[in-house]
Design a protein around this motif. Structure first.
Motif, mmCIF file in Angstrom:
data_model
loop_
_atom_site.group_PDB
_atom_site.id
_atom_site.type_symbol
_atom_site.label_atom_id
_atom_site.label_comp_id
_atom_site.label_asym_id
_atom_site.label_seq_id
_atom_site.Cartn_x
_atom_site.Cartn_y
_atom_site.Cartn_z
ATOM 1 N N LEU A 228 0.831 -1.218 0.000
ATOM 2 C CA LEU A 228 0.000 0.000 0.000
ATOM 3 C C LEU A 228 0.858 1.257 0.000
ATOM 4 O O LEU A 228 0.547 2.245 0.663
ATOM 5 C CB LEU A 228 -0.968 -0.003 1.191
ATOM 6 C CG LEU A 228 -1.891 -1.227 1.304
ATOM 7 C CD1 LEU A 228 -2.854 -1.078 2.480
ATOM 8 C CD2 LEU A 228 -2.650 -1.476 0.013
ATOM 9 N N PHE A 252 -4.978 0.413 -2.785
ATOM 10 C CA PHE A 252 -5.235 1.838 -2.586
ATOM 11 C C PHE A 252 -4.900 2.671 -3.825
ATOM 12 O O PHE A 252 -5.490 3.730 -4.028
ATOM 13 C CB PHE A 252 -4.412 2.377 -1.418
ATOM 14 C CG PHE A 252 -4.937 2.041 -0.054
ATOM 15 C CD1 PHE A 252 -6.013 1.188 0.119
ATOM 16 C CD2 PHE A 252 -4.346 2.583 1.076
ATOM 17 C CE1 PHE A 252 -6.494 0.878 1.386
ATOM 18 C CE2 PHE A 252 -4.821 2.283 2.355
ATOM 19 C CZ PHE A 252 -5.890 1.439 2.503
ATOM 20 N N ARG A 307 -10.663 1.550 -0.906
ATOM 21 C CA ARG A 307 -10.061 2.037 0.340
ATOM 22 C C ARG A 307 -10.990 1.814 1.533
ATOM 23 O O ARG A 307 -10.510 1.600 2.653
ATOM 24 C CB ARG A 307 -9.693 3.518 0.193
ATOM 25 C CG ARG A 307 -8.532 3.733 -0.775
ATOM 26 C CD ARG A 307 -8.020 5.160 -0.764
ATOM 27 N NE ARG A 307 -6.825 5.275 -1.594
ATOM 28 C CZ ARG A 307 -5.802 6.072 -1.327
ATOM 29 N NH1 ARG A 307 -5.824 6.830 -0.246
ATOM 30 N NH2 ARG A 307 -4.761 6.119 -2.128
ATOM 31 N N GLN A 311 -9.803 -0.676 4.638
ATOM 32 C CA GLN A 311 -9.422 0.194 5.743
ATOM 33 C C GLN A 311 -8.932 -0.644 6.921
ATOM 34 O O GLN A 311 -9.215 -1.839 7.040
ATOM 35 C CB GLN A 311 -10.591 1.076 6.158
ATOM 36 C CG GLN A 311 -11.732 0.326 6.818
ATOM 37 C CD GLN A 311 -12.902 1.228 7.156
ATOM 38 O OE1 GLN A 311 -13.407 1.188 8.266
ATOM 39 N NE2 GLN A 311 -13.345 2.039 6.192
ATOM 40 N N THR A 314 -6.779 -3.889 7.914
ATOM 41 C CA THR A 314 -6.859 -4.243 6.501
ATOM 42 C C THR A 314 -7.113 -5.728 6.281
ATOM 43 O O THR A 314 -7.778 -6.112 5.304
ATOM 44 C CB THR A 314 -5.563 -3.810 5.797
ATOM 45 O OG1 THR A 314 -5.403 -2.400 5.969
ATOM 46 C CG2 THR A 314 -5.593 -4.132 4.314
#
Length: 383
Positions: A228, A252, A307, A311, A314
């Protein structure tokens, strides 16, 4: 029609679902990028299991979802973390998944690559880790699938430094029958992988990772980077030996990484391409024509959903992926192996539904609305 959805403040808001899905149909194979979707497994909802039981898998629904992905031209990355490896799916279940999916891929002409790990081993020496990898590599190669060498929790615990990674991976690459994909999964996806490649310093870890590849470039088809961190992926991509691909695993920043720049681009191996499959395929076909702007126009709006699903923490993104598969009609229930359907909150589900609906991802928006209302009713939200 409207639907009342909970928000993060504990209140309710009114949302008007769209009435028509995005029109997406299967198309021609991709020419400019190699693209894999890491696919989820469908649990058997009628199995009498506990969170500690071996996974009970609905094989028919699981394989049907893979045929859906193949029909849109996507490759399937099988038995990866998206399939809940180490989070509900044990090695015995993963081995069966690999065999069944590889046979299905051969039958329909689909591309498949399968995860090779050490999850039959809870702890051990580097030599025992190597033997566990060898066992799984043999299963994947015998199935006829390409191998993806996944990061190993056991190796992260057993290694005393970079030299252990160089030795274990070097041995595996020397004996691999065909070029493999090396997978660097960051600790945001699995905290047990902190310090992988022998250091928590990402610059030092990157050097070791690249040393492994440089010593065996003929045995590495590509790398999957799941950190990420877009700039780090670009930096790694630019240091790869000629002919070694970079498959982005960055859920992302994937549009910009796949689009690339004047010095190169990333292919893709992404969990988010499970729910985005048809839309992602359409975007890549636009990119095949050289229309970078058109590609970005299609894929950039999906980043907010991705995303959201990925979040912190993850590692529980799989819950959102399976939730959307249920709403989209790819399975008849919202049950997950290991009981992982409980890993996200109702406001999280509500936001995921709203974002996915806004993108037109549901082939039958009315079905998605009805299922969302059913879930809300279970939680006591009246419509």
């Amino acid at each position: 029609m409207t639907i009342r959805l909970p928000d993060a403040t504990g209140g309710l808001r009114t949302y008007e679902p769209r009435t028509e899905p995005l029109a997406l149909t299967p198309g021609t194979p991709f020419t400019s990028r190699t693209v894999f979707s890491a696919a989820h497994v469908v649990a058997d909802p009628y199995a009498d299991v506990s969170p500690d039981s071996p996974a009970a898998v609905d094989w028919d629904a699981t394989l049907a979802f893979r045929r859906h992905l193949w029909s849109h031209g996507l490759g399937v990355a099988e038995a990866m973390d998206t399939a809940q490896r180490g989070m509900g799916l044990d090695w015995a279940g993963a081995a069966e998944l690999i065999r069944r999916s590889a046979a299905e891929a051969k039958a329909v002409g689909g591309r498949i690559a399968c995860g090779v790990g050490t999850d039959q081993l809870t702890a051990g020496s580097p030599a025992e880790v190597r033997a566990a990898y060898e066992e799984q590599l043999a299963v994947v190669e015998q199935s006829g699938a390409q191998a993806i060498l996944m990061a190993s929790r056991a190796l992260a615990a057993a290694a005393s430094g970079p030299e252990d990674y160089l030795e274990v991976y070097g041995h595996l690459l020397r004996q691999a029958a065909e070029p493999v994909v090396l997978h660097w999964l960051g600790p945001m996806f699995d905290p047990a992988l902190e310090g992988y490649w022998g250091s928590s310093d990402l610059d030092a870890a990157t050097d070791t990772f690249l040393d492994v590849i440089a010593a065996h470039p003929d045995k590495v088809d590509g790398i999957k980077v799941s950190l990420l961190d877009a700039q780090r992926e670009i930096d790694i991509r630019r240091r790869l030996p000629q002919g070694v691909r970079c498959y982005t695993g960055d859920d992302f920043n994937y549009p910009e990484l796949i689009a690339g720049d004047e010095k190169g681009f990333s292919h893709a191996l992404l969990g988010i391409f499970d729910p985005l499959g048809p839309l992602a395929a359409e975007a890549v076909r636009v990119l095949d024509t050289g229309d970078v702007r058109g590609f970005r126009d299609l894929l950039d709006p999906t980043v907010e959903l991705s995303r959201h699903l990925f979040q912190t923490p993850t590692r529980f993104y799989k819950t959102g992926v399976v939730f959307l598969a249920w709403l989209a009609g790819h399975q008849s229930h919202f049950t997950m192996v290991g009981g992982l359907q409980s890993a996200r909150s109702l406001p999280h589900f509500a936001k995921a539904y709203e974002l996915a609906d806004g993108l037109g991802l549901f082939p039958d928006p009315k079905l998605a609305e009805e299922r969302m209302k059913n879930l809300l009713g279970v939680y006591g939200v009246d419509q």
